[in-house]
Design a protein around this motif. Structure first.
Motif, PDB file in Angstrom:
ATOM      1  N   GLN A 120      15.501  -1.849 -11.526  1.00 25.87           N
ATOM      2  CA  GLN A 120      14.041  -1.989 -10.824  1.00 25.87           C
ATOM      3  C   GLN A 120      14.072  -3.225  -9.532  1.00 25.87           C
ATOM      4  OE1 GLN A 120      13.924  -1.055 -14.117  1.00 25.87           O
ATOM      5  NE2 GLN A 120      13.276   0.785 -12.871  1.00 25.87           N
ATOM      6  N   LEU A 121      15.757  -3.459  -9.565  1.00 26.81           N
ATOM      7  CA  LEU A 121      15.676  -4.476  -8.152  1.00 26.81           C
ATOM      8  C   LEU A 121      16.325  -3.960  -7.034  1.00 26.81           C
ATOM      9  CD1 LEU A 121      17.357  -7.497 -10.297  1.00 26.81           C
ATOM     10  CD2 LEU A 121      14.741  -6.922  -9.831  1.00 26.81           C
ATOM     11  N   PHE A 122      16.964  -2.903  -7.128  1.00 25.78           N
ATOM     12  CA  PHE A 122      17.633  -2.153  -5.827  1.00 25.78           C
ATOM     13  C   PHE A 122      17.589  -0.586  -6.012  1.00 25.78           C
ATOM     14  CE2 PHE A 122      21.570  -0.921  -3.753  1.00 25.78           C
ATOM     15  CZ  PHE A 122      21.197  -1.240  -2.311  1.00 25.78           C
ATOM     16  N   PRO A 123      16.809  -0.050  -4.943  1.00 21.35           N
ATOM     17  CA  PRO A 123      16.276   1.330  -5.201  1.00 21.35           C
ATOM     18  C   PRO A 123      17.566   2.205  -4.981  1.00 21.35           C
ATOM     19  CG  PRO A 123      15.398   0.474  -3.245  1.00 21.35           C
ATOM     20  CD  PRO A 123      16.102  -0.730  -3.807  1.00 21.35           C
ATOM     21  N   TYR A 124      18.477   1.814  -4.070  1.00 18.76           N
ATOM     22  CA  TYR A 124      19.255   2.687  -3.382  1.00 18.76           C
ATOM     23  C   TYR A 124      20.538   3.241  -4.357  1.00 18.76           C
ATOM     24  CZ  TYR A 124      16.941   1.321   0.656  1.00 18.76           C
ATOM     25  OH  TYR A 124      15.787   1.064   1.460  1.00 18.76           O
ATOM     26  N   GLY A 125      21.126   2.375  -5.194  1.00 17.65           N
ATOM     27  CA  GLY A 125      22.259   2.492  -5.997  1.00 17.65           C
ATOM     28  C   GLY A 125      23.430   2.937  -5.079  1.00 17.65           C
ATOM     29  N   PHE A 126      24.462   3.927  -5.262  1.00 24.31           N
ATOM     30  CA  PHE A 126      25.579   4.093  -4.626  1.00 24.31           C
ATOM     31  C   PHE A 126      25.533   5.604  -4.460  1.00 24.31           C
ATOM     32  CE2 PHE A 126      30.206   5.341  -4.973  1.00 24.31           C
ATOM     33  CZ  PHE A 126      30.712   4.463  -3.956  1.00 24.31           C
ATOM     34  N   GLY A 127      26.222   6.131  -3.233  1.00 20.63           N
ATOM     35  CA  GLY A 127      26.151   7.462  -2.853  1.00 20.63           C
ATOM     36  C   GLY A 127      24.720   8.031  -2.565  1.00 20.63           C
ATOM     37  N   GLY A 152       0.900  -0.968  -0.160  1.00 22.70           N
ATOM     38  CA  GLY A 152      -0.068  -0.029  -0.085  1.00 22.70           C
ATOM     39  C   GLY A 152       0.631   1.392   0.003  1.00 22.70           C
ATOM     40  N   ASP A 153       1.867   1.415   0.453  1.00 24.76           N
ATOM     41  CA  ASP A 153       2.813   2.352   0.545  1.00 24.76           C
ATOM     42  C   ASP A 153       3.587   2.625  -1.047  1.00 24.76           C
ATOM     43  OD1 ASP A 153       4.929   4.298   0.788  1.00 24.76           O
ATOM     44  OD2 ASP A 153       5.331   3.655   2.820  1.00 24.76           O
ATOM     45  N   HIS A 154       3.033   3.372  -1.808  1.00 22.55           N
ATOM     46  CA  HIS A 154       3.408   3.337  -3.371  1.00 22.55           C
ATOM     47  C   HIS A 154       4.902   3.604  -3.362  1.00 22.55           C
ATOM     48  CE1 HIS A 154      -1.024   3.158  -4.463  1.00 22.55           C
ATOM     49  NE2 HIS A 154      -0.692   2.172  -4.061  1.00 22.55           N
ATOM     50  N   TRP A 155       5.187   4.552  -2.379  1.00 20.85           N
ATOM     51  CA  TRP A 155       6.490   5.341  -2.636  1.00 20.85           C
ATOM     52  C   TRP A 155       7.540   4.476  -2.164  1.00 20.85           C
ATOM     53  CZ3 TRP A 155       8.925   8.594  -5.277  1.00 20.85           C
ATOM     54  CH2 TRP A 155      10.326   8.944  -4.958  1.00 20.85           C
ATOM     55  N   MET A 156       7.204   3.685  -1.291  1.00 22.56           N
ATOM     56  CA  MET A 156       8.175   2.576  -0.693  1.00 22.56           C
ATOM     57  C   MET A 156       8.614   1.526  -1.700  1.00 22.56           C
ATOM     58  SD  MET A 156       7.764   0.075   2.712  1.00 22.56           S
ATOM     59  CE  MET A 156       8.312   1.467   4.070  1.00 22.56           C
ATOM     60  N   MET A 157       7.367   1.284  -2.406  1.00 21.49           N
ATOM     61  CA  MET A 157       7.286   0.243  -3.486  1.00 21.49           C
ATOM     62  C   MET A 157       7.836   0.666  -4.616  1.00 21.49           C
ATOM     63  SD  MET A 157       6.733  -2.665  -1.690  1.00 21.49           S
ATOM     64  CE  MET A 157       6.345  -2.871  -0.270  1.00 21.49           C
ATOM     65  N   HIS A 158       8.286   1.919  -4.951  1.00 21.97           N
ATOM     66  CA  HIS A 158       8.883   2.109  -6.300  1.00 21.97           C
ATOM     67  C   HIS A 158      10.388   1.716  -6.248  1.00 21.97           C
ATOM     68  CE1 HIS A 158      11.595   5.476  -4.858  1.00 21.97           C
ATOM     69  NE2 HIS A 158      11.905   5.784  -6.092  1.00 21.97           N
ATOM     70  N   CYS A 159      10.730   1.340  -7.459  1.00 18.60           N
ATOM     71  CA  CYS A 159      12.317   1.508  -7.643  1.00 18.60           C
ATOM     72  C   CYS A 159      12.956   1.823  -8.867  1.00 18.60           C
ATOM     73  CB  CYS A 159      12.504  -0.251  -7.561  1.00 18.60           C
ATOM     74  SG  CYS A 159      14.481  -0.546  -7.138  1.00 18.60           S
ATOM     75  N   GLY A 160      13.633   2.812  -8.835  1.00 22.08           N
ATOM     76  CA  GLY A 160      14.289   3.626  -9.793  1.00 22.08           C
ATOM     77  C   GLY A 160      13.472   4.325 -10.981  1.00 22.08           C
ATOM     78  N   MET A 161      13.995   5.629 -11.188  1.00 22.26           N
ATOM     79  CA  MET A 161      13.188   6.404 -12.085  1.00 22.26           C
ATOM     80  C   MET A 161      14.098   7.132 -13.123  1.00 22.26           C
ATOM     81  SD  MET A 161      11.160   8.641  -8.948  1.00 22.26           S
ATOM     82  CE  MET A 161      12.608   9.569  -8.624  1.00 22.26           C
ATOM     83  N   GLU A 162      13.539   7.503 -13.926  1.00 19.57           N
ATOM     84  CA  GLU A 162      14.117   8.497 -14.989  1.00 19.57           C
ATOM     85  C   GLU A 162      13.620   9.872 -15.257  1.00 19.57           C
ATOM     86  OE1 GLU A 162      15.240   7.448 -19.375  1.00 19.57           O
ATOM     87  OE2 GLU A 162      13.093   8.581 -19.428  1.00 19.57           O
ATOM     88  N   VAL A 163      14.254  10.842 -14.768  1.00 22.00           N
ATOM     89  CA  VAL A 163      13.974  11.874 -14.504  1.00 22.00           C
ATOM     90  C   VAL A 163      14.384  13.137 -15.491  1.00 22.00           C
ATOM     91  CG1 VAL A 163      13.630  13.774 -12.703  1.00 22.00           C
ATOM     92  CG2 VAL A 163      13.930  11.521 -12.017  1.00 22.00           C
TER      93      VAL A 163
END
Lengths: 557, 557
Positions: B236-243, B189-200
């Protein structure tokens, strides 16, 4: 050591005179006894995990005095740190904040920029500020360790109600580990996901509270320093607040000094069962990972379990000389088989746990057992099935959030044991796991080092942690370890894999692999850095982000 | 409408001439048919949920033409949007990106700054770019709605494998809702928590990929536009990346235009059972919330359930005139009791679900039932227990991620039905829930409006959603609704409560309540905004953040 001493290392473009003036100014803000000048190479003691140096990285893969502080300061309060930050801006002195100094395998307390002033927050700022049982959270200062938080809960009679999540070793800072996006092994294993609300000193010296912490406490009734009856009630309950959600900017970054953090704790799940699954053959990794993926995605595996290579378990029980007389070359397949047989372990060993009432655990366990049973020769163990000094007894603690220190032992695989972690992210797929294992093991063997590694299984990826154990007393061993990790970063980038975290010496190299669209990410990070820290005083070079006042090319390793 | 027309509203300090030159330049980048000038008040049609206007807010609590666009543009691609952003910088024209225009109750597609150019991304950029079954995620463009994504899964034969999470109404943009940090009702239900990776697209026009998306695809093998064999595999598997983890900066913000987002989908849990629990008395709210908290924290309640006031359910089944001849004043306690009795509902109704195999559901249900049974007169229902047009049949869909549109009906409680949401965050505590209910209901009654509200129970807090239904055809009704929400914001701030999201007209007021330490958060947000968007072209005023080029005082409401 007098605060007037000449430091071993000065920050770039800072004269000894200017530095001395800075130190004198600091003495107006913090007690002189809380300022220590690092005056000579001779005083650099590598210490032990329990007594980590704040002056340099004890697991020095480069020269011991390369990542070295000019001074170490121990502020006693948020306002003292704010004062130091303001002075650093005035005197253009780089600061390197650290919580405890146990960022072991990633640089310890040492600064990326030689000659930075290490702000050792944890020595005095080490209180558990709040534990809320109803809402299951804690608010901690930088110096609170996992072991310390656990002990606090035990002493308060709360450890039966609230569980914490711990990494392999319990001595690190809860805050430090969370900011570095470290992981543990319960269902709350993603520490960053489980934080809620922070207080941050910005590079300007100003204090920010994130999320709901930006709602003021009601001044009419304010008494408790953090929460009170009619004030802000949701700081640790809802992470996002209103408007841009800024917390991520303060993780793995040099944009602020975090002074308080909220952590969600796990309510006692009402039942627990640790287990180990032994996989007999090296190539079983492939099938095991494909079995794990759907179980983990469906939360049949509820936590962050680990799939560990035999040598990591073997190294827990003895050093290399206990297994082979020839420590100069990596163990071969036959020797690995023999070790597995001797220890009654698999070539890979999977450690997990079941959480909840017995009826739920039984359903989950039958599904897990059934899925793994397709692997020929697989064996299943509960702690009562294994005797003596078996890792499962240690993991059974870790998996329920009880801090341990036993897993330090693998670091002593070689004499003068030191280590580096190489930590690429992998898909939870048999093909990817095998390929990443093959690629990394091949280079370990080329470097004459043993492959020791584990996969920690997150939500949709694995943190593959390759443990590079080396002899810090032997320059050749250090050189090999450094060559190995640099080569692994390049190899993995070729395969489209990136690392989640790294040692000081590798930050630039890894940051450079995240270079999509002409380094759009780095240019973005630099823009934000320069806006928030125009004087470039906070942790220059951290995770590859350099402020405009530094020329990154001068500090390449 | 010709692209040469004079717009009804121009941005501040932009002459008609300059605006015309901007439009001419835009015609070089996007097809003229994808540019629409909003030329007169007469063309502002409030439309319906299914045909939302992109020109203005159809639920106009202020003048219909206050939050109005100068033009609406429908780019066809990322590079077209980049081109528009570059022109906006050159001509200093404010842009307001929108995905679909169904941010209903919070302003729809309308811009905060009158005369902004609405970039209606969703019209053409509406593809599901990828669905990955193994790793359970989707990558979507701005125009993909919840209903559209669901339909895509059904058509691909994947809806049995992967569930989505939907809000109450299924027509909104998946991306838009996620960026506004909206919620749904499954365990995801927490959509933000469940997103992974964006193009901006950044305000400079440059393209950024966050997290692991910053690892380049391998140019030697690149074929698929998003992933390929030897390229980046973990976006889309790991949200945080590096830095620094930057994603949060692009939620509820004006720092970028998101063009692709990854969303984690829920694997079919292997079983599902929706339920309703009716609480007979108004004051049962207190006890119910205290019962819910430990169940939710222990994941015995696995999802985001809702505790709904009787009138929200009643409004689903009819408008106010169906219940009372006197629509001028709020319903009294006796009338509410009568409605509850007539509909065989409680004064509060709790809608939840159980997920997983039957054996697990049985354990969870027995614990939930036992806990709620301490409330006198409580009743438990499964969908098969209730007949006809009962909300439980609709919630049974929502709770398993099947989009519905039925809940639109409560908006028609009053004639010319329009609505605003007031959304404070609350502790999951009986005391807090009762106090927040009392404080908000009192003001509703003072405004002559009915209290309609629901608590959505998150991890450690509740989103309390007060639905302010008003008559947009009646200036007095609008005035009352606007007075009500302004007063509620102030009242709740006094109690230490803040809102998680709001309508355009209230953004400044709410942002001003998050003012701890002399507005440290706002000054931080402004510093970042001015660094990334020096010309102030992107969504000025969004969530109260104004670029330096605007004087916020001039745009107060």
């Amino acid at each position: 050591m007098s605060t007037g001493s000449r430091p071993l290392a000065l920050p770039p473009n800072v004269s000894h005179d200017a530095f001395s003036r800075f130190i004198s100014a600091c003495e107006e803000i913090i007690d002189r006894r809380n300022i220590h000048i690092v005056a000579s190479k001779e005083e650099l003691a590598d210490g032990s995990y329990y007594e980590p140096p704040r002056t340099h990285d004890p697991h020095h893969v480069v020269e011991q005095d390369y990542f070295v502080a000019s001074a170490v300061m121990n502020p006693r309060s948020v306002s003292e740190v704010q004062g130091l930050v303001q002075l650093a801006n005035r005197y253009r002195i780089p600061l390197w904040p650290t919580s405890i100094g146990r960022n072991s395998g990633y640089g310890g307390a040492a600064p990326r920029m030689r000659g930075s002033v290490v702000i050792d927050l944890g020595k005095h700022m080490n209180q558990v500020l709040e534990v809320n049982v109803d809402a299951a959270y804690a608010v901690v200062e930088p110096g609170v360790t996992f072991a310390g938080l656990y002990e606090y809960l035990v002493k308060s009679g709360l450890s039966d109600k609230l569980w914490i999540d711990v990494p392999d070793i319990g001595g690190g800072s809860v805050m430090g580990n969370t900011l570095e996006r470290g992981v543990g092994y319960t269902p709350y294993g993603d520490h960053w996901m489980m934080h809620c609300g922070m207080e941050v000193i910005l590079p300007s010296g100003e204090l920010l509270r994130t999320g709901m912490g930006a709602l003021p406490q009601n001044p009419r009734t304010s008494a408790h320093p953090i929460h009170e009856e009619a004030g802000n009630k949701c700081w640790q309950l809802f992470p996002y607040g209103f408007g841009p959600y800024n917390d991520g900017l303060f993780s793995q970054s040099n944009l602020g000094i975090v002074t308080k953090i909220g952590m969600w704790l796990m309510p006692n799940p009402g039942g627990f069962q640790a287990y180990q699954i032994s996989l007999p053959r090296d190539e079983d990794l492939h099938q095991a990972v494909d079995i794990i993926r759907p179980l983990r995605l469906q939360m049949i595996i509820q936590n962050v379990p680990t799939l560990r290579h035999i040598l990591l378990d073997a190294a827990m029980l003895g050093s290399k000389t206990d297994y082979t007389p020839d420590t100069e070359k990596p163990l071969n397949e036959g020797e690995l088989d023999a070790i597995a047989k001797k220890l009654n372990l698999g070539r890979w060993n999977f450690y997990g746990a079941l959480y909840g009432p017995e009826a739920i655990r039984n359903v989950l366990w039958s599904q897990i057992k059934q899925a793994f049973s397709s692997i020929k020769g697989v064996q299943f163990f509960f702690p009562e099935d294994v005797k003596g000094n078996h890792l499962l007894h240690i993991r059974a603690k870790t998996l329920q959030g009880i801090p341990t220190f036993d897993e330090l032992r693998w670091v002593d695989w070689l004499p003068n044991g030191a280590h580096l972690f190489f930590s690429p992210i992998s898909k939870i797929s048999g093909d990817d796991a095998m390929l990443q294992y093959k690629v990394t093991k091949k280079r370990c063997v080329e470097a004459g080092l043993d492959f020791m590694g584990a996969f920690a299984i997150g939500m949709r990826e694995m943190h593959h942690i390759v443990c590079i154990a080396f002899n810090r007393g032997d320059p050749e061993s250090k050189r090999k370890a450094h060559w190995l990790i640099k080569t692994l970063i390049a190899d993995c980038a070729e395969h489209g894999w990136g690392e989640y975290r790294t040692h000081l010496a590798l930050m630039d190299q890894i940051a450079e692999t995240y270079n999509w669209n002409h380094n759009a990410l780095m240019r973005f990070n630099e823009t934000v850095k320069n806006a928030l820290d125009p004087n470039g005083i906070l942790a220059p070079g951290k995770n590859g982000v350099w402020p405009a006042s530094y020329d990154r090319r001068l500090y390449k390793l």
